[in-house]
Each structure stands twice: as structure tokens, then as C-alpha cells.
Write an enzyme that holds these catalytic residues in place. Structure first.
Site, PDB file in Angstrom:
ATOM      1  N   ASP A   1       0.837  -1.195   0.000  1.00  0.00           N
ATOM      2  CA  ASP A   1       0.000   0.000   0.000  1.00  0.00           C
ATOM      3  C   ASP A   1       0.870   1.242   0.000  1.00  0.00           C
ATOM      4  O   ASP A   1       1.984   1.243   0.512  1.00  0.00           O
ATOM      5  CB  ASP A   1      -0.926   0.040   1.208  1.00  0.00           C
ATOM      6  CG  ASP A   1      -2.250   0.753   0.918  1.00  0.00           C
ATOM      7  OD1 ASP A   1      -2.336   1.421  -0.127  1.00  0.00           O
ATOM      8  OD2 ASP A   1      -3.173   0.639   1.721  1.00  0.00           O
TER       9      ASP A   1
ATOM     10  N   GLU B   1       2.632   3.173  -4.769  1.00  0.00           N
ATOM     11  CA  GLU B   1       2.084   1.829  -4.980  1.00  0.00           C
ATOM     12  C   GLU B   1       3.088   0.953  -5.738  1.00  0.00           C
ATOM     13  O   GLU B   1       3.280  -0.213  -5.405  1.00  0.00           O
ATOM     14  CB  GLU B   1       0.766   1.904  -5.752  1.00  0.00           C
ATOM     15  CG  GLU B   1      -0.349   2.655  -5.046  1.00  0.00           C
ATOM     16  CD  GLU B   1      -0.925   1.909  -3.846  1.00  0.00           C
ATOM     17  OE1 GLU B   1      -0.556   0.742  -3.616  1.00  0.00           O
ATOM     18  OE2 GLU B   1      -1.747   2.500  -3.139  1.00  0.00           O
TER      19      GLU B   1
ATOM     20  N   ASP C   1      -4.394  -1.874   4.661  1.00  0.00           N
ATOM     21  CA  ASP C   1      -4.633  -0.651   5.435  1.00  0.00           C
ATOM     22  C   ASP C   1      -3.733  -0.561   6.660  1.00  0.00           C
ATOM     23  O   ASP C   1      -3.255   0.508   7.017  1.00  0.00           O
ATOM     24  CB  ASP C   1      -6.097  -0.557   5.857  1.00  0.00           C
ATOM     25  CG  ASP C   1      -7.021  -0.178   4.711  1.00  0.00           C
ATOM     26  OD1 ASP C   1      -6.486   0.264   3.670  1.00  0.00           O
ATOM     27  OD2 ASP C   1      -8.229  -0.320   4.846  1.00  0.00           O
TER      28      ASP C   1
END
Length: 157
Positions: A8, A52, A139
Site C-alpha cells: 500500500d 504503490e 490498510d
């Protein structure tokens, strides 16, 4: 051996730029023991797409031998590039995007292609912020990356 890579880029919390990026490698060894290895990046001033890409690169470059890999990302840009074969035209054949728009981050795409070369990689998109178990892993990593001060040895930017 199957290695799951959760990646992420995080845009939260940084007044001077997007945030950070990071990767978690997860695998089960022959004895059935779960292993995790985390790489996180403190604040880095760059675009979300670059974060990313770097997260995916760092994960793949950390593998010491050829593996079967499932790479989870909430970046549709990253996963579609491989799943819809955009990468073939963009990088391998030098095509332009849209109306002669140059491809951005060519050096990172090339580095990602090299990093994935020895492995069998499936790029799996997980929709962001929907409570999906795989996205929760992404996350957690995003928060670690954006709030962290750890540095990946080769920042690559």
C-alpha cells in the site's frame, strides 16, 4: 512456497506530501509456521502511483528465491497493468497512453518487471476501505508506512 505480499501507499497525515509506502510479506514454512516480514517507509514526497509501484517492487525484491506470489494491492492502476496486459504495450513495446501522453514512471515499471521476472506472480486487486480481510492487511500497512520513520534501504526514487 506461496508468498502473500500486501502492499500500500498511504496519503494520510503528511502536510508536505502524500505519505509513505510499505510492504508485508507473509508465508508459511514447511513446518507450518507463519512468517511475516515488514518494510515500511516514513514520509516520502512523491505521487500515490509511485508509492504503490515502490511497495510492490520492495516486496518482490525481498524474495531471495523464485516463489509463487499473490500480490494484494488496492491500486487498480497497478493490478490492471498486469491483469489487463497494459504493461505489454506501455513498457515492452513503447506505446503511448491516450493521445500521445507519455507513460509515467517508466523506470519504476521496468524495475517492477525485473523484480517479478523469476516469480509466478498473481496481481490481486482488493477494493479499498470495504472491510475485506485482505484490504485490512493493506490498510494496516498504509498506517504503518505513513506514520513510521523506518526506511527501506533502497528508496528507489
Amino acid at each position: 512456497m506461496l508468498v502473500k505480499i500486501y502492499t500500500d501507499g498511504a496519503a494520510r497525515g503528511n502536510p508536505d506530501g502524500p505519505g509513505g509506502y510499505g510492504t508485508i510479506l507473509q508465508y508459511v514454512d514447511a513446518q507450518g509456521t507463519l512468517h511475516e516480514r515488514e518494510f515500511s517507509q516514513g514520509y516520502v514526497k512523491t505521487t500515490n502511483n509511485r508509492m504503490e509501484l515502490m511497495a510492490a517492487i520492495i516486496g518482490l525484491e525481498a524474495l531471495k528465491r523464485p516463489c509463487e506470489v499473490e500480490l494484494y494491492s488496492d491500486s487498480k492502476y497497478l493490478t490492471d497493468a498486469f491483469n489487463q496486459r497494459w504493461i505489454d504495450g506501455w513498457i515492452r513495446k513503447g506505446w503511448k497512453r491516450g493521445k500521445n501522453e507519455p507513460v509515467k514512471n517508466v523506470e519504476l515499471w521496468q524495475r517492477l518487471l525485473k523484480a517479478k521476472e523469476p516469480h509466478q506472480v498473481r496481481f490481486i486487486w482488493v477494493k479499498g476501505h470495504d472491510g475485506h480481510e485482505q484490504n485490512e492487511r493493506c490498510d494496516v500497512l498504509a498506517t504503518t508506512a505513513a506514520d513510521g520513520t523506518d526506511l527501506i534501504p533502497d528508496e528507489g526514487i
